[in-house]
Write a protein that holds these residues in place. Structure first.
Motif, short mmCIF file in Angstrom:
data_model
loop_
_atom_site.label_atom_id
_atom_site.label_comp_id
_atom_site.label_asym_id
_atom_site.label_seq_id
_atom_site.Cartn_x
_atom_site.Cartn_y
_atom_site.Cartn_z
N UNK A 51 11.00 -6.15 50.75
CA UNK A 51 10.22 -5.66 49.61
C UNK A 51 10.63 -4.25 49.18
N UNK A 52 11.22 -3.49 50.09
CA UNK A 52 11.61 -2.11 49.79
C UNK A 52 13.10 -1.97 49.48
N UNK A 53 13.76 -3.09 49.25
CA UNK A 53 15.15 -3.08 48.80
C UNK A 53 15.18 -3.80 47.46
N UNK A 54 15.66 -3.13 46.43
CA UNK A 54 15.67 -3.70 45.08
C UNK A 54 17.06 -3.61 44.49
N UNK A 55 17.29 -4.44 43.51
CA UNK A 55 18.55 -4.44 42.79
C UNK A 55 18.43 -3.53 41.58
N UNK A 56 19.57 -3.04 41.11
CA UNK A 56 19.59 -2.17 39.95
C UNK A 56 19.46 -2.96 38.65
N UNK A 57 19.42 -2.24 37.54
CA UNK A 57 19.37 -2.85 36.20
C UNK A 57 20.37 -2.14 35.29
N UNK A 58 20.60 -2.71 34.12
CA UNK A 58 21.45 -2.11 33.08
C UNK A 58 22.81 -1.67 33.60
N UNK A 59 23.60 -2.62 34.06
CA UNK A 59 24.95 -2.32 34.54
C UNK A 59 25.04 -2.11 36.03
N UNK A 60 23.93 -1.93 36.70
CA UNK A 60 23.91 -1.74 38.16
C UNK A 60 23.27 -2.94 38.86
N UNK A 61 23.36 -4.11 38.25
CA UNK A 61 22.72 -5.30 38.81
C UNK A 61 23.26 -5.68 40.19
N UNK A 62 24.46 -5.23 40.50
CA UNK A 62 25.07 -5.58 41.78
C UNK A 62 24.89 -4.51 42.85
N UNK A 63 24.10 -3.49 42.56
CA UNK A 63 23.85 -2.42 43.53
C UNK A 63 22.47 -2.58 44.15
N UNK A 64 22.40 -2.30 45.46
CA UNK A 64 21.14 -2.36 46.19
C UNK A 64 20.59 -0.94 46.32
#
Length: 88
Positions: A51-64
């Motif tokens: 729950x405390x690890x999320x994915x990025x948005x707007x070009x960072x979708x592949x970053x944790x």
């Protein structure tokens, strides 16, 4: 937290509770790098969970990203460990 992508918990449920070996490897390496960086700054997260690890948005979708540092504590000052104590 509303500005970030889905948590790993939510993504795991969306993927029928199954990640591929490649996905697990990529996520694992990214999380280890994040934790190494945090530890290099003398901080322990103390609440690592999906729950405390999320994915990025707007070009960072592949970053944790790691979030929720509410329980985080310093364990080092400079190069010296802080002395152990029973209570916070």
């Amino acid at each position: 937290m509303d500005l970030m992508g889905a948590s790993l918990e939510r993504l795991f449920e969306m993927c029928d509770k199954s990640f591929s070996l490649q996905t697990v490897s990529i996520l694992g390496l990214q999380l280890l790098r994040r934790l190494e960086f945090i530890h290099s700054k003398g901080i322990l997260h103390r609440d690592i969970k999906p729950d405390n690890t999320v994915m990025g948005v707007d070009g960072d979708e592949n970053k944790v990203y790691l979030i929720d540092f509410g329980l985080a504590r310093k364990y080092k000052v400079g190069e010296k460990h802080i002395a152990w104590r029973e209570s916070l």
